[in-house]
Enzyme design. Structure first.
Site, PDB file in Angstrom:
ATOM      1  N   ASP A 144     -33.042  59.864  51.580  1.00  0.00           N
ATOM      2  CA  ASP A 144     -34.389  59.558  52.068  1.00  0.00           C
ATOM      3  C   ASP A 144     -34.268  59.018  53.489  1.00  0.00           C
ATOM      4  O   ASP A 144     -34.294  57.810  53.728  1.00  0.00           O
ATOM      5  CB  ASP A 144     -35.052  58.530  51.146  1.00  0.00           C
ATOM      6  CG  ASP A 144     -36.524  58.340  51.477  1.00  0.00           C
ATOM      7  OD1 ASP A 144     -37.025  59.020  52.404  1.00  0.00           O
ATOM      8  OD2 ASP A 144     -37.179  57.515  50.822  1.00  0.00           O
ATOM      9  N   GLU A 199     -43.362  62.892  51.245  1.00  0.00           N
ATOM     10  CA  GLU A 199     -44.223  61.714  51.377  1.00  0.00           C
ATOM     11  C   GLU A 199     -45.689  62.118  51.497  1.00  0.00           C
ATOM     12  O   GLU A 199     -46.568  61.541  50.852  1.00  0.00           O
ATOM     13  CB  GLU A 199     -43.817  60.906  52.609  1.00  0.00           C
ATOM     14  CG  GLU A 199     -42.582  60.049  52.431  1.00  0.00           C
ATOM     15  CD  GLU A 199     -42.416  59.058  53.563  1.00  0.00           C
ATOM     16  OE1 GLU A 199     -43.443  58.639  54.150  1.00  0.00           O
ATOM     17  OE2 GLU A 199     -41.268  58.687  53.857  1.00  0.00           O
ATOM     18  N   SER A 244     -27.788  73.890  48.269  1.00  0.00           N
ATOM     19  CA  SER A 244     -26.430  74.420  48.328  1.00  0.00           C
ATOM     20  C   SER A 244     -25.711  74.126  47.025  1.00  0.00           C
ATOM     21  O   SER A 244     -26.175  73.319  46.210  1.00  0.00           O
ATOM     22  CB  SER A 244     -25.629  73.798  49.491  1.00  0.00           C
ATOM     23  OG  SER A 244     -26.271  74.020  50.726  1.00  0.00           O
ATOM     24  N   ASP A 299     -39.299  58.403  57.200  1.00  0.00           N
ATOM     25  CA  ASP A 299     -40.469  57.642  56.757  1.00  0.00           C
ATOM     26  C   ASP A 299     -41.615  57.894  57.719  1.00  0.00           C
ATOM     27  O   ASP A 299     -41.420  57.920  58.953  1.00  0.00           O
ATOM     28  CB  ASP A 299     -40.169  56.141  56.720  1.00  0.00           C
ATOM     29  CG  ASP A 299     -39.627  55.685  55.373  1.00  0.00           C
ATOM     30  OD1 ASP A 299     -39.593  56.509  54.436  1.00  0.00           O
ATOM     31  OD2 ASP A 299     -39.213  54.516  55.266  1.00  0.00           O
TER      32      ASP A 299
END
Length: 823
Positions: free
Chosen positions: A334, A195, A262, A337
């Site tokens: 996600d 972000e 991974s 924030d």
């Protein structure tokens, strides 16, 4: 004169004797902490006798009469072999490193305290399942039994490091294990970095429409363009001065590129030559000595489980039982924030909310510092999460005056039941039970790849934030915290997490690649960890009608770069076999030699070849040339090549070839011009660093696996005993991933992040399964098990992964018997 000579001889002899005695005393004290594996011990806290049989690789096979006693023994063996590592993980999670290391770790402690990880771990204890609480309490008792033995028998303080950095060994608590899990979540999270970088790039780019080139979305259906960050959050300086954050080797905060990766893949019986399911997993983390993984076998009431644990956590996190195998890959959900919180100009103790001004939740926290005065932090929280300082992750560069930044993150939950999910997974008997158990995972979000005797599956586990469809930035850039449409609205249902059960093709897997394409706000993520390795994986999986354990091993160890095969024909399109003959010793001749080598290369990042080094240096120089004049110093932070950026520019996707033109120069440079100049840059750097004889170069000389001791790795002389360094194949974009350090220095291509654990499980014959770790089981550098697996790992070899107790006993290096202490 003779008398003087005699005294000099005596003095020299005396100094030698003192030195030998000193070294002998140091060795004696250090070796006292080497555990004795053949022993019968009476310990407090165990309910009935238990055995720990260590096989010839020093993997403990724990045989107990109850699950509680098995977890007790696991805690005991973790503390036997990795006590220093456990204490460092706990201190890191508590933000208490500075009590031992002084001012150099204050910044790390400060950041950790602001996240409040340990307090949240303490609160999460009550949220665990009864089964998990029993495991946590028994495990803690096992760790403490080893600490008591060290104290009672004066066993060299438990590890040599404790002599250099003395500290009190507080008893292990259940919250400590949960805190270590949260620390791992922190190391695997990179959405915050993404972000901030997207916002900074939006501010720096002369043409914001070009953001999609340098920070491209993973291939697939397109995503609507975002507005420029300055339009979302006004008053941010276009080029904000950033004071670089100090990264300490003990710090869990790394660059975005090291946020975790991974591989995992599975085959159904229809795609297996043996008729049984197959599963392979190799989780990627930063290298260290000792490594983070510890191999163990626990004999539980639900059946035996074997695989990789992390010292401090009472669970096999990736491994198998007789009927089920499980592997983990970072899901790139996600789950973070960053919120820009507006301060009340008349009262800085308040911040703006949808309902008006509100007081920060505050608390004082004192950091005790060795050889310095303590400092007091004022921790502040908003409704959205903890307030973070501007130096953290360069947040200050995107925070306008009169505002602060707060972080929402799923791991900042006081009811984190992730460990209960891991414990439940260990007792599951099939895919359906495992998926049900994994609903308790919160953070870090992972793709859980499963295989039972008949079925394969993959499920994204962990909390996925629920966002408003009208979110300003769709969670991709920092946004104002006082706008209700930007705030989280809880988490999505577990049923909505991506899942794939019994696919028709009989093969599934993940290399951190994009798994689903969903419209916002059901999108899971815009940022994925791989667009390259998955190409090679698809080719290897589909090249065979059926697979075997050995073909899965071959895929794990594959070092062919699909990226090199794609990019070299593009960037060298107008350079191959062109130009006039040039005399030896000229730049033109050196370029021709390099191009001749690359033209005959198949893209294999083999440690013994020169071509991988030429290719890697060329791409690094090329990206730097393309970026430097457009984004200036920000180019220094893009330390790894973004293949999609290079490909977009050279294919001129949506006008992306504009990156090849140097805006400040009068001529219009083309992409072939840029490629030629970058190749010359790379060859000059190679010549200065490794020599001009291109044919004699070795990729492995540059791509050494750097498995250094986090504390003693820089100590003169001692570093030769504690660090493990090896020439390795692979690279940033190969299945045998060896992520390079990045940057522009001589050590830019060191291998610092990769598969510290590899496992391949064959359920047609479960005891033929194999696994390996990158260093050794012991954290004691005087132990022969400190690095005894390192060469096996480097050569792509494995050790047996068997639940057979007889095999373990047949070649054991010791059997420890734990008996209840008599009153």
């Amino acid at each position: 004169m003779a008398v003087v000579f005699q005294w000099l001889v005596r003095l020299t002899a005396g100094l030698i004797v003192l030195a030998v005695l000193g070294v002998g005393m140091i060795y004696y004290l250090a070796s006292r902490s080497l555990p004795k594996y053949d022993a019968t011990l009476q310990v407090e806290g165990i309910g009935a006798p238990a055995e720990i049989v260590r096989d010839n690789a020093n993997v403990p096979h724990i045989l107990a009469q109850s699950d509680a006693d098995a977890f007790f023994a696991l805690g005991f063996v973790h503390a036997q072999d990795r006590l220093w590592q456990m204490m460092m993980l706990r201190r890191t999670a508590q933000g208490r490193l500075s009590e031992v290391f002084g001012v150099k770790t204050v910044e790390t402690d400060s950041f950790i305290r602001r996240l409040d990880i340990y307090r949240l771990a303490v609160q999460s204890v009550a949220a665990q399942s009864p089964q998990t609480l029993t495991a946590l309490e028994a495990y803690s008792a096992g760790v403490n039994a080893r600490i008591a033995q060290i104290n009672q028998e004066a066993l060299g303080r438990g590890a040599p490091e404790f002599f250099i950095f003395p500290m009190a060994l507080a008893p292990w608590q259940p919250a400590d294990s949960i805190a270590v899990g949260k620390l791992m979540a922190l190391q695997l999270s990179g959405q915050l970095d993404a972000e901030v970088m997207r916002a900074r790039m939006s501010l720096a780019l002369p043409d914001p429409d070009r953001l999609v080139d340098i920070l491209p979305d993973a291939p697939g259906s397109g995503v609507a363009a975002l507005p420029e960050y300055a339009a979302l959050v006004p008053d941010v300086p276009r080029y904000a001065a950033v004071e670089p954050q100090t990264i300490n080797p003990l710090s869990p905060f790394g660059p975005e590129a090291f946020a975790g990766a991974s591989n995992a893949w599975a085959a159904a019986p229809s795609r297996s030559a043996s008729g049984g399911t197959l599963l392979a997993n190799d989780p990627h983390l930063g290298f260290s000595a000792p490594g983070i993984w510890y191999l163990a076998h626990l004999d539980l009431a639900a059946g035996g489980v074997i695989g990789a644990t992390i010292p401090g956590i009472p669970a096999v996190l990736t491994g198998r039982s007789d009927s089920l195998g499980w592997g983990l890959t970072t899901a790139y959900v996600d789950d973070q924030d960053l919120f820009i919180e507006e301060l009340n100009p008349d009262n800085p103790t308040q911040y703006r909310t949808p309902d008006g001004w509100k007081e920060f939740e505050t608390r004082k926290s004192i950091i005790t510092i060795k050889d310095a005065d303590p400092i007091t932090l004022t921790l502040r929280w908003t409704d959205n999460g903890p307030v973070l300082p501007g130096r953290f992750k360069n947040i200050g560069a995107v925070t306008p005056p009169g505002h602060v930044a707060a972080l929402s993150w799923t791991a900042l939950s006081p009811n984190d039941t992730s460990l209960s999910g891991a414990i439940g997974l260990m007792s599951s008997q099939d895919v359906a039970q495992a998926i049900n158990a994994s609903e308790l995972f919160v953070a870090p979000a992972q793709n859980l790849t499963l295989a039972d005797l008949d079925t394969i599956a993959m499920k994204t586990v962990g909390a996925v934030p629920r966002r408003d469809p009208n979110h300003q930035s769709k969670g991709r850039m920092p946004s104002f915290g006082y706008l209700p449409e930007n705030r989280w609205q809880g988490v999505m249902s577990f049923a909505s997490n991506p899942g794939f059960v019994a696919p028709l093709g009989g093969i599934l897997g993940n290399t951190n690649n994009k798994t689903v394409e969903r419209p916002f706000p059901n999108h899971v993520s815009y940022r994925w960890g791989d667009t390259q390795r998955v190409q090679r994986w698809q080719r290897l999986m589909q090249a065979r009608q059926v697979h075997t354990r050995d073909s899965f091993i071959e895929a794990q160890l594959d070092t062919v770069s699909a990226t090199a095969r794609t990019l070299l024909p593009l960037i060298g399109a107008e350079l191959w076999f062109t130009g006039e003959a040039a005399p030896d010793g000229t730049a033109e001749r050196q370029r021709q030699r390099a191009l001749t080598l690359l033209a005959d290369w198949n893209g294999e990042m083999n440690e013994h070849l020169p071509e991988p080094l030429i290719y890697a240096a060329w791409l690094r120089a090329l990206q730097d040339r393309m970026l430097r004049d457009d984004i200036g110093p920000l180019a220094n932070e893009l330390t790894h090549v973004e293949p999609l950026f290079i490909e977009r520019a050279f294919r001129d996707v949506d006008g992306a070839s504009v990156w090849c033109d140097v805006r400040q120069s009068a001529p219009v440079e083309t992409c072939p011009d840029m490629a030629r100049m970058a190749l010359d840059d790379a060859l000059i750097w190679i010549g200065e660093t490794y020599g001009t004889q291109l044919e004699s170069l070795r990729w492995g000389d540059a791509h050494q696996a750097i498995q250094d001791h986090p504390v003693l790795g820089d100590v003169p002389v001692l570093r030769y005993f504690v660090n493990i360094r090896q020439s390795t194949s692979g690279g940033d974009n190969t299945l045998q991933r060896g992520l390079t350090r990045g940057g522009a220095g001589a050590n830019a291509f060191e291998n610092v992040h990769g598969a510290g654990y590899r496992g391949v499980y064959d359920f047609a014959d479960p005891d033929s399964s194999v696994f390996i770790e990158s260093t050794g089981q012991s954290g004691h550098f005087l132990s022969r098990h400190y690095d005894d697996m390192a060469q096996l790992w480097r050569r792509g070899e494995y050790i047996p992964m068997s639940l057979d107790q007889g095999l373990a006993r047949a070649a054991s290096v010791g059997i420890t018997k734990l008996e209840p202490a008599t009153q």
